[in-house]
Design an enzyme around this catalytic site. Structure first.
Site, PDB file in Angstrom:
ATOM      1  CG  ASN A 223      -2.729  -5.683   4.756  1.00  0.00           C
ATOM      2  OD1 ASN A 223      -1.991  -4.841   4.117  1.00  0.00           O
ATOM      3  ND2 ASN A 223      -3.375  -4.713   5.805  1.00  0.00           N
TER       4      ASN A 223
ATOM      5  CB  CYS B 249       0.344  -3.214   6.755  1.00  0.00           C
ATOM      6  SG  CYS B 249       0.855  -2.464   8.352  1.00  0.00           S
TER       7      CYS B 249
END
Lengths: 426, 418
Positions: free
Chosen positions: B135, B138
Site C-alpha cells: 500500500n 493511502c
C-alpha cells in the site's frame, strides 16, 4: 384481505416530503423550457420556477416564488386539483407519471414556516385609498393581498371568528389542517391587512350606502356559497338530516363529529364536499359510512384522488340512485331511492344523512340590488367589476362554486381591476 | 440468478474463481467479514492493510457526496490502515486461507522503513498469503513515512518494492496513488524494484463538502476536519484514465493490472477489464450495499459474455485499449448530426435550452408544437442535445455530413444509447 386506512379526524390524509424525498422528486423534473406546468396554474403559482429552486437547493427561494404569486400557496398545496391542472400539463406525463407538484409546493411552504420566513411585507409607500373586502375566503384574501402589496389600505370583514372562509369552515382537516390555513392568513396579515371578524356586515346593508359614506374607495365581495342546496324531497326536515355545511363546520370547530360515533352515516352527493363529509364521518368514528350519488363516478365532480381516498377509508359508493323520500322512525331514518333507470328502488336505514349536493349563496338581493342572477350568484364581468361603480366581486359567489385556486385567480384579476379603478399605477 | 460462464482467470500465476476481490479497506478487516464475503461469492480479498504501525482512528470518519437526491455519488473516508494488532491480522489471514483454500488471499502491507516492509512480507508468507500488495497510496496516514507520500516518491517506491521482493518469492503488487501527475513514472519505479503487478487507483485526496454549521470540511471531528481519500462512482472516470495510461506505457504494457475505482456493477468491472485489468477490487459499493452485490457482478458479466459469445474473460482483457488514441489521431472529417424522434419527444425543450446556452444555437424551438427543429447547417454534431434529453432514444445519431473538402469514407458510430 383489503386493508382500509385507519385514522383520526385530525390526521393528515397524505404525508409530505422531507429534504431528501423532495430533492428526489425535484430531480425527476425535466426543468422544461417555457414550462407547461406553470401555464397550467390558474393563479400563476409558477411551479416550473419553484421546482427549479428546490432542485438547485434553494427551498427558501421556492417558498418566495409561491408566496409572491399565490397568497394561499400553503392551502392550495393541499387542496388543489393538481391532476387537472399543472400535473396534467407536466411534460413528464409523456415518459411515465407527472412530478408531484402539489407535494413539492407543500414542502416549500413548510420551509416558509420552519424558517419563520416573512416573505411579503407592506411597502413603505402607502396609497391613500381604502378598500373593504366582504368575506374572508380565498377570493377576498387574494384581493386583499394584491392590494396591500402596492400599499392600498384593506379591511377584510367576515361573520366568522376565523378568517379563511371555506378553508377554515369547509374543507376537512385531513386534507387541510387549520394550521396551514392560519399560515396563509398570517401572510395576508403580514402585509398589513386589517381583519374585522365576527362582524355580520353586508347583506342587511345596501352596498350603495357603504360607498356613499365614503369610508371605502372600493368594495370587493367574495362572500362565497354558504347555503346547502336542498334535496327537495319529503322528510328532509327529519331529525338526523344534516347539511354538508353544518356537518363540516361542526367537525372543524370540534375536531371531529362526536355525535356520529358508532352511527350509520349516509352522504348524498358526488363532489369533493361529499367526499370530505364521508371522510370526516369515518375518521370521527362512524360505524359505517356510505355515499350515494345520482350519476356515475365518471360524471362526479369530485377529484379522483378524493374518491380514491374515501374508498381507501372503506367508504362504499353507490351510483345511479337519487333519494326520493326520508322517513324518520324510532330506529333511525329510512331513505328511499329511485334508480336512474326509473325502475330500481332501494330503502336504506341509517342514523344520519348528510346532504352534499351543492351550495348556493345566501340572499344578496338587498345588498346588491339588481346585480343578482336567477341562481342567486352575483353578476360580475371577467375582470371582477359589477354594474355598480366601485363594487367588484369574484370567487364562488360569481362562478357558482369552483376551486380554491380559481378563486385566487379571480381575486388577482379583480385586484388588478380595482387598482385600475382607483387610478393606482403598479 | 444464473452464472453460465466460467469467470475464472489467472492473476500473477494464481488461479482466481472470478476476478472480483475486496480491496484492502474496512470491508475486509477481520475473519468474519472476509468469510462472509467469500460465502457470498467474492473470489478473493486484499485484506485490510497491515502495518507495524497500528492506526488510532478519528470519529466520525466518513462523508458522502450526493447529487439531486442521489446519495453516495462519491464517498470520503478518513480511515488509515488496520487498527488491530499486527499478529491478530496475520492469524486471521492464516485461518481464512485454511478454511477457504480456493479463495485468494492477498496480504496488503505498509511499512515505514525497509525493515518493516521486509518483516511484514515475511509474516505474510508465513500466514499463507497467495499475493502481497504494497500500500503506497493511502492519502490520510498520520505519518509522512507511509502512504501516498511514499507512492509519489520514486526512490522510496523502488526501495520498498526491492525490500519486499528480496525476502519473498510471492508476487508483489504495488498499489498506486492517483494523487500524482503521471502514474506511469511511479509504476516504472515499483516495477524496477521488483513489483510484478500494479493496482490502481487508491483514493483521491479530497474535500467533499464544507460544513456550513461548523465552517470546516466534512466529516466534522470536534469542529475540525482533514483532507482525505475520495472514492465511489464519481472517481471511476479518472481511475479508468490512470489505468489506460499505465497500460499504454511501453514499459508497463504487460504488467498484470488490478483495477480499482468506483466499481459498483458488472459493467464497471468489465470496463476496467476491457482496458486490460485481470483483477477487480471493490470497497465503496460494498460499504453502501453489502457483499451481496457480487452476485449481480458475476451474473451480469456472464450474461454479457453469453451475448458476445465469449467463454473466458481472457478473451477480452484489454480489448478496448487499442481504440483509445491520442486526440490528434481522431477522425475529424465529419459531423454526425442528431436525429429527433418527434413521436417520442415530450416537449420539455431541454435540448433547445442546452443547445442555445451551451452549444451552437442549432435547435429552433417550435413554440406551438413544443418540438425542437434542427438547423442542419448550424449543428456541429456535438451531441449535447442527445446527452441532455430525458427520453430514451428520442434523440439518436442521424446523418453523417462530411466537412467541405474531406473525402467520404465509412464511419463507425454508436447506435445504442441507454
Amino acid at each position: 384481505m383489503s386493508k382500509v386506512l385507519k385514522g383520526t379526524y385530525n390526521q393528515e390524509a397524505v404525508s409530505g416530503f422531507d429534504h431528501r424525498t423532495a430533492m428526489e422528486e425535484a430531480a425527476r423534473c425535466l426543468l422544461c423550457h417555457d414550462a407547461p406546468c406553470s401555464q397550467g396554474c390558474p393563479a400563476g403559482t409558477d411551479p416550473g420556477k419553484f421546482i427549479r429552486s428546490i432542485r438547485f437547493r434553494n427551498p427558501k427561494g421556492a417558498a418566495e416564488t409561491i408566496r409572491e404569486n399565490n397568497i394561499l400557496g400553503a392551502s392550495c398545496a393541499r387542496v388543489c386539483p393538481y391532476d387537472n391542472l399543472c400535473e396534467e400539463a407536466c411534460s413528464r406525463c409523456g415518459i411515465d407519471r407527472p412530478i408531484e407538484i402539489g407535494k413539492l409546493q407543500r414542502y416549500a411552504m413548510e420551509q416558509e414556516k420552519i424558517f419563520k420566513m416573512k416573505i411579503l411585507t407592506p411597502p413603505s409607500k402607502k396609497i391613500k385609498k381604502h378598500v373593504a373586502c366582504i368575506g374572508a375566503g380565498p377570493a377576498s384574501l387574494a384581493v386583499a393581498a394584491e392590494l396591500a402589496k402596492v400599499g392600498v389600505k384593506v379591511t377584510v370583514f367576515d361573520n366568522n371568528p376565523k378568517a379563511g372562509g371555506v378553508l377554515s369552515y369547509g374543507i376537512t382537516s385531513a386534507r387541510l389542517p387549520q394550521k396551514v390555513v392560519d399560515q396563509d392568513v398570517a401572510a395576508v396579515k403580514g402585509l398589513g391587512v386589517k381583519f374585522e371578524l365576527s362582524k355580520e356586515i353586508g347583506l342587511n346593508i345596501d352596498v350603495n350606502e357603504m360607498l356613499e359614506k365614503k369610508d371605502y374607495d372600493a368594495i370587493f365581495i367574495g362572500t362565497g356559497l354558504w347555503e346547502s342546496k336542498k334535496l327537495g324531497i319529503e322528510g328532509e326536515q327529519s331529525l338526523g338530516v344534516v347539511s354538508s355545511i353544518d356537518f363540516l363546520r361542526y367537525a372543524k370547530d370540534r375536531k371531529g363529529v362526536d355525535f356520529i360515533k358508532g352511527q350509520r352515516v349516509l352522504v348524498i352527493g358526488g363532489g369533493d364536499v361529499a367526499m370530505d363529509c364521508a371522510s370526516a364521518a369515518v375518521l370521527s368514528g362512524a360505524a359505517s359510512t356510505a355515499i350515494w350519488y345520482r350519476r356515475t363516478i365518471a360524471e362526479a365532480p369530485a377529484q379522483i384522488a378524493e374518491i380514491e381516498y374515501v374508498t381507501k377509508l372503506g367508504v362504499g359508493i353507490t351510483t345511479g340512485y337519487a333519494p326520493t323520500k326520508i322517513t324518520g322512525s324510532s330506529d333511525g331514518l329510512w331513505v328511499e331511492f329511485l334508480g336512474r333507470d326509473g325502475k330500481s328502488t332501494a330503502n336504506v336505514n341509517v342514523d344520519c344523512l348528510v346532504t352534499a349536493i351543492g351550495q348556493v349563496p345566501r340572499d344578496h338581493s338587498n345588498f346588491l340590488p339588481g346585480n343578482i342572477d336567477a341562481k342567486g350568484d352575483i353578476i360580475a364581468k371577467k375582470d371582477g367589476s359589477t354594474k355598480i361603480k366601485g363594487v367588484f366581486a369574484a370567487g364562488d359567489i360569481v362562478n357558482g362554486g369552483k376551486t380554491v385556486v380559481e378563486a385566487v385567480a379571480g381575486g388577482k384579476i379583480a385586484a388588478a381591476e380595482i387598482l385600475k379603478y382607483l387610478g393606482v399605477e403598479v | 440468478m444464473a452464472v453460465k460462464k466460467d469467470l475464472s482467470i489467472e492473476y500473477l500465476g494464481v488461479k482466481c474463481e472470478n476476478p472480483f476481490f475486496l480491496s484492502s479497506s474496512p470491508v475486509g478487516s477481520n475473519y468474519e467479514m472476509v468469510a462472509k464475503s467469500f460465502e457470498e461469492g467474492w473470489g478473493g480479498v486484499f485484506y485490510k492493510t497491515i502495518g507495524i504501525f497500528v492506526a488510532d482512528e478519528c470519529s466520525p470518519r466518513f462523508d458522502q457526496v450526493n447529487k439531486e437526491g442521489l446519495p453516495w455519488v462519491g464517498f470520503k473516508n478518513m480511515e488509515q490502515i488496520s487498527d488491530k494488532p499486527t499478529e491478530l491480522n496475520f492469524e486471521n489471514m492464516a485461518k481464512l486461507k485454511r478454511d477457504y483454500p480456493d479463495k485468494v488471499m492477498v496480504s496488503s502491507i505498509m511499512g515505514s522503513t525497509e525493515d518493516e516492509w521486509k518483516e511484514l512480507a515475511r509474516m505474510s508468507e508465513q500466514a499463507g498469503a497467495d499475493l502481497i500488495e504494497g500500500n503506497f497510496s493511502c492519502p490520510q496516514m498520520t505519518s509522512h513515512a507511509m502512504g501516498s507520500d511514499v507512492g509519489t516518491n520514486v526512490e522510496l517506491l523502488e526501495k520498498y518494492s526491492k525490500a519486499v521482493t528480496s525476502v519473498t518469492k510471492i508476487p508483489f503488487i504495488a498499489k498506486m496513488t492517483p494523487n500524482i501527475t503521471s502514474m506511469e513514472i511511479a509504476g516504472r519505479a515499483a516495477v524496477k524494484g521488483g513489483s510484478k503487478g500494479l493496482s490502481a487507483t487508491n483514493t483521491y485526496k479530497s474535500i467533499t463538502n464544507i460544513d456550513l454549521e461548523n465552517l470546516t470540511a466534512m466529516p466534522v471531528v470536534n469542529g475540525k476536519s482533514s483532507i482525505s481519500g475520495y472514492s465511489g462512482a464519481a472517481i471511476k472516470p479518472i481511475s479508468l484514465r490512470f489505468v489506460a495510461q499505465c497500460l499504454q506505457d511501453p514499459e508497463l504494457k504487460n504488467i498484470p493490472f488490478s483495477g480499482i475505482g468506483g466499481i459498483e456493477t458488472w459493467r464497471d468491472a468489465l470496463e476496467f477489464i476491457l482496458l486490460g485489468c485481470r483483477n477487480i477490487q471493490v470497497t465503496t459499493a460494498i460499504m453502501q450495499y453489502g457483499y451481496r452485490i457480487v452476485e449481480d457482478m458475476a451474473s451480469g458479466l456472464s450474461h454479457w459474455m453469453d451475448e458476445r459469445g465469449f467463454d473466458k474473460i481472457d478473451q477480452f482483457v484489454g480489448a478496448a485499449l487499442p481504440n483509445i488514441i491520442p486526440a490528434e489521431a481522431l477522425d475529424r472529417d465529419f459531423r454526425l448530426l442528431p436525429k429527433f424522434d418527434t413521436n417520442k419527444c415530450v416537449g420539455c425543450g431541454r435540448c433547445y435550452v442546452s443547445c442555445y446556452d451551451g452549444a451552437h444555437q442549432a435547435i429552433n424551438w417550435n413554440e406551438k408544437k413544443r418540438i425542437p427543429e434542427l438547423d442542419d447547417d448550424k449543428c456541429v454534431g456535438c451531441h449535447l442535445c442527445l446527452n441532455v434529453c430525458p427520453v430514451q432514444n428520442c434523440i439518436v445519431p442521424g446523418d453523417i455530413i462530411f466537412k467541405k473538402g474531406r473525402k467520404r469514407h465509412p464511419i463507425k458510430a454508436k447506435q445504442q444509447y441507454e
